[in-house]
Design an enzyme around this catalytic site. Structure first.
Site, PDB file in Angstrom:
ATOM      1  CG  HIS A  10     -42.061  16.821  20.422  1.00 49.52           C
ATOM      2  ND1 HIS A  10     -43.080  15.901  20.576  1.00 49.52           N
ATOM      3  CD2 HIS A  10     -42.026  17.525  21.580  1.00 49.52           C
ATOM      4  CE1 HIS A  10     -43.630  16.034  21.765  1.00 49.52           C
ATOM      5  NE2 HIS A  10     -43.015  17.020  22.402  1.00 49.52           N
ATOM      6  N   GLY A  11     -43.085  15.914  16.866  1.00 49.83           N
ATOM      7  CA  GLY A  11     -44.227  15.089  16.524  1.00 49.83           C
ATOM      8  C   GLY A  11     -44.751  14.325  17.729  1.00 49.83           C
ATOM      9  CD  GLN A  14     -45.955   4.766  22.784  1.00 49.43           C
ATOM     10  OE1 GLN A  14     -45.589   4.746  21.604  1.00 49.43           O
ATOM     11  NE2 GLN A  14     -47.115   4.255  23.173  1.00 49.43           N
ATOM     12  CD1 TRP A  15     -44.975   7.606  27.669  1.00 48.93           C
ATOM     13  CD2 TRP A  15     -44.384   9.032  29.290  1.00 48.93           C
ATOM     14  NE1 TRP A  15     -44.334   6.881  28.638  1.00 48.93           N
ATOM     15  CE2 TRP A  15     -43.958   7.734  29.647  1.00 48.93           C
ATOM     16  CE3 TRP A  15     -44.111  10.090  30.153  1.00 48.93           C
ATOM     17  CZ2 TRP A  15     -43.277   7.466  30.840  1.00 48.93           C
ATOM     18  CZ3 TRP A  15     -43.443   9.831  31.334  1.00 48.93           C
ATOM     19  CH2 TRP A  15     -43.036   8.531  31.669  1.00 48.93           C
ATOM     20  N   GLY A  23     -42.773  15.925  30.410  1.00 49.58           N
ATOM     21  CA  GLY A  23     -41.739  16.812  30.939  1.00 49.58           C
ATOM     22  C   GLY A  23     -40.337  16.440  30.502  1.00 49.58           C
ATOM     23  CE1 TYR A  91     -47.198  19.953  33.028  1.00 50.43           C
ATOM     24  CE2 TYR A  91     -45.748  19.148  31.289  1.00 50.43           C
ATOM     25  CZ  TYR A  91     -46.809  19.932  31.697  1.00 50.43           C
ATOM     26  OH  TYR A  91     -47.479  20.705  30.782  1.00 50.43           O
ATOM     27  CE  LYS A  99     -50.735  15.306  29.697  1.00 50.29           C
ATOM     28  NZ  LYS A  99     -50.651  16.012  28.395  1.00 50.29           N
ATOM     29  NE  ARG A 116     -53.549  24.349  28.866  1.00 51.04           N
ATOM     30  CZ  ARG A 116     -52.922  24.350  27.699  1.00 51.04           C
ATOM     31  NH1 ARG A 116     -51.895  25.147  27.523  1.00 51.04           N
ATOM     32  NH2 ARG A 116     -53.311  23.559  26.727  1.00 51.04           N
ATOM     33  CG  HIS A 180     -39.939  19.873  24.146  1.00 55.92           C
ATOM     34  ND1 HIS A 180     -40.064  18.510  24.055  1.00 55.92           N
ATOM     35  CD2 HIS A 180     -38.606  20.155  24.020  1.00 55.92           C
ATOM     36  CE1 HIS A 180     -38.853  17.978  23.886  1.00 55.92           C
ATOM     37  NE2 HIS A 180     -37.967  18.955  23.870  1.00 55.92           N
ATOM     38  CG  ASN A 182     -45.481  23.940  28.591  1.00 54.67           C
ATOM     39  OD1 ASN A 182     -46.369  24.776  28.683  1.00 54.67           O
ATOM     40  ND2 ASN A 182     -45.692  22.655  28.830  1.00 54.67           N
TER      41      ASN A 182
END
Length: 228
Positions: A10-11, A14-15, A23, A91, A99, A116, A180, A182
């Protein structure tokens, strides 16, 4: 026509812009993310690619990316399936946190392992948290996880892919999967036979289509980026 498979993250959301763990929380695209999705569709059209079937998650940022890309291709009429198993990795208790602030609180190394490592999940999200989506109607009948590692994410993504996409590729159809970072890593690990260590180093940028030419034939080389 070859059974091509395109994976598209996805582009910008906002987050993503705010550098927060997202997540399963449902956030929308930024104006830049909308532009990335449209540019991805134009890049696919410019490369002469077309599709018979599309698959995405049930999260707004992925659905809107797919719609914007298809609109740019004049292909909004294509059949689309949505499946929660294509959602981003959960998450856990990190959901919604900045983060950088999280790294300052817990240390860079601990946050690096949560983000990771292949099989170390973040702390679980507490039931009733403001970011708990267990009561969301779209997950009726789904056992919503409280946290996930990348290994956990792959364990739910692959059965969905094999059921909904695998037979189509083997039949020669052309498929676009919009999801997404992951969930797509899980597919790349599976399709290209990467190790747990190799897939953790594989970056998937927002809004850049990844082409697997001649998919459906077993293990494949890493996909080709189609830069807008």
């Amino acid at each position: 026509m070859p059974a091509n498979l395109v994976l598209l993250r996805h582009g910008q959301s906002q987050w993503n812009l705010e550098n927060r763990f997202t997540g399963w929380w449902d956030v929308d695209l930024t104006p830049r993310g909308e532009a990335e999705a449209t540019a991805a569709g134009r890049a696919l059209a410019a490369a002469g690619l077309d599709f018979d079937f599309c698959l995405t998650s049930v999260q707004t940022r992925a659905i809107r990316t797919l719609n914007l890309a298809l609109h740019a291709m004049d292909r909004l009429w294509l059949p689309v399936a949505k499946d929660w198993r294509l959602n981003e990795r959960h998450y856990g208790a990190l959901t919604g946190l900045d983060k950088a602030e999280t790294a300052a609180r817990h240390g860079d190394e601990q946050v690096r392992r949560w983000r990771r490592s292949y099989d170390e999940p973040p702390p679980p999200l507490a039931p009733g948290s403001p970011f708990d989506v267990a009561g969301d109607r779209r997950y009726a009948g789904v056992r919503v996880p409280a946290t996930e590692s990348l290994k956990d994410t792959i364990a739910r993504v692959l059965p969905a892919f094999e059921a909904l996409v695998g037979p189509r590729l083997r039949a020669g159809e052309r498929v676009l999967v919009v999801a997404h970072g992951n969930s797509l890593r899980g597919l790349v690990k599976h399709l290209s036979g990467l190790s747990a260590e190799e897939i953790l180093a594989f970056e998937i940028p927002t809004g850049v289509p990844l082409l697997y030419a001649g998919a459906g034939r077993g293990r494949l080389p890493l996909p080709t980026e189609l830069r807008p």
